[in-house]
Design a protein around this motif. Sequence first.
Motif, short mmCIF file in Angstrom:
data_model
loop_
_atom_site.label_atom_id
_atom_site.label_comp_id
_atom_site.label_asym_id
_atom_site.label_seq_id
_atom_site.Cartn_x
_atom_site.Cartn_y
_atom_site.Cartn_z
N UNK A 100 14.90 6.68 34.13
CA UNK A 100 15.13 7.89 34.90
C UNK A 100 14.97 9.07 33.97
N UNK A 101 15.10 10.26 34.51
CA UNK A 101 15.06 11.46 33.68
C UNK A 101 16.37 11.54 32.91
N UNK A 102 16.27 11.63 31.60
CA UNK A 102 17.46 11.73 30.76
C UNK A 102 17.51 13.12 30.15
N UNK A 103 18.67 13.77 30.28
CA UNK A 103 18.86 15.11 29.76
C UNK A 103 19.75 15.05 28.52
N UNK A 104 19.39 15.81 27.52
CA UNK A 104 20.18 15.92 26.30
C UNK A 104 20.14 17.38 25.85
N UNK A 105 20.96 17.71 24.91
CA UNK A 105 21.00 19.08 24.37
C UNK A 105 19.64 19.52 23.85
N UNK A 106 18.87 18.61 23.28
CA UNK A 106 17.59 18.94 22.64
C UNK A 106 16.39 18.82 23.59
N UNK A 107 16.62 18.44 24.86
CA UNK A 107 15.53 18.37 25.81
C UNK A 107 15.72 17.25 26.82
N UNK A 108 14.74 17.07 27.70
CA UNK A 108 14.80 16.07 28.76
C UNK A 108 13.57 15.19 28.68
N UNK A 109 13.73 13.91 29.03
CA UNK A 109 12.59 13.02 28.92
C UNK A 109 12.60 11.86 29.89
N UNK A 110 11.42 11.25 30.01
CA UNK A 110 11.20 10.05 30.81
C UNK A 110 10.56 9.04 29.86
N UNK A 111 11.16 7.89 29.68
CA UNK A 111 10.63 6.86 28.79
C UNK A 111 9.88 5.79 29.58
N UNK A 112 8.80 5.27 28.98
CA UNK A 112 8.03 4.18 29.58
C UNK A 112 7.27 3.47 28.47
N UNK A 113 6.59 2.38 28.79
CA UNK A 113 5.90 1.59 27.77
C UNK A 113 4.49 1.24 28.21
N UNK A 114 3.62 1.07 27.20
CA UNK A 114 2.24 0.70 27.50
C UNK A 114 2.13 -0.83 27.57
N UNK A 115 0.94 -1.38 27.79
CA UNK A 115 0.81 -2.84 27.92
C UNK A 115 1.23 -3.63 26.69
N UNK A 116 1.23 -3.01 25.49
CA UNK A 116 1.69 -3.69 24.27
C UNK A 116 3.15 -3.39 23.96
N UNK A 117 3.86 -2.79 24.90
CA UNK A 117 5.27 -2.46 24.76
C UNK A 117 5.52 -1.25 23.85
N UNK A 118 4.47 -0.48 23.54
CA UNK A 118 4.64 0.71 22.71
C UNK A 118 5.42 1.74 23.52
N UNK A 119 6.47 2.27 22.90
CA UNK A 119 7.34 3.23 23.57
C UNK A 119 6.68 4.59 23.67
N UNK A 120 6.62 5.10 24.91
CA UNK A 120 6.04 6.41 25.21
C UNK A 120 7.07 7.24 25.96
N UNK A 121 6.86 8.56 25.95
CA UNK A 121 7.81 9.43 26.61
C UNK A 121 7.10 10.71 27.05
N UNK A 122 7.51 11.24 28.20
CA UNK A 122 7.19 12.60 28.58
C UNK A 122 8.43 13.39 28.20
N UNK A 123 8.25 14.44 27.37
CA UNK A 123 9.40 15.16 26.83
C UNK A 123 9.29 16.65 27.13
N UNK A 124 10.36 17.22 27.67
CA UNK A 124 10.43 18.64 27.97
C UNK A 124 11.49 19.28 27.07
N UNK A 125 11.06 20.13 26.12
CA UNK A 125 12.05 20.82 25.30
C UNK A 125 12.94 21.70 26.17
N UNK A 126 14.12 22.09 25.67
CA UNK A 126 14.99 22.94 26.48
C UNK A 126 14.30 24.27 26.75
N UNK A 127 14.62 24.85 27.88
CA UNK A 127 13.99 26.13 28.29
C UNK A 127 14.46 27.27 27.42
#
Length: 132
Positions: free
Chosen positions: A105-132
């Motif tokens: 899910x979308x995870x919010x933290x002091x340093x920004x918000x992100x969505x984590x997912x993995x590619x076919x080899x299990x490599x960790x990827x993320x869409x990351x939004x820095x704080x506004x």
Amino acid sequence: MAAFPGIGHIAITVSDLAASTAWYAKLFDAQPVLDEDEESGTFHHNVFALDGGMLFGLHTHTEQPAAETFDERRVGLDHIAFTITRDQLDGWVARLDELGVARSGIKHARYGSGISFRDPDNIALEFFAPPA
């Protein structure tokens, strides 16, 4: 001294170049701009051109490594994050769902918000939004 330069490209080694190229082509909604054997003959790579001048390469090597999958807890790469804005978070959730990509899910933290997912080899990827 000049400011420290940004990252120009990222290259990851994948277990199945054709499958990973197809997966990333769907994710990026683009085809590779380069598909070639490197001149030394030790690897083949497909390279995508992303916004902002970033290149993202997929590599397969002629020598086979020990069989194992990516684990960010080992020394080396932890994850790759693609920069987005907070307003784009929901859109990327919908896009990953459309592609059938398992995600957090979308995870919010002091340093920004992100969505984590993995590619076919299990490599960790993320869409990351820095704080506004």
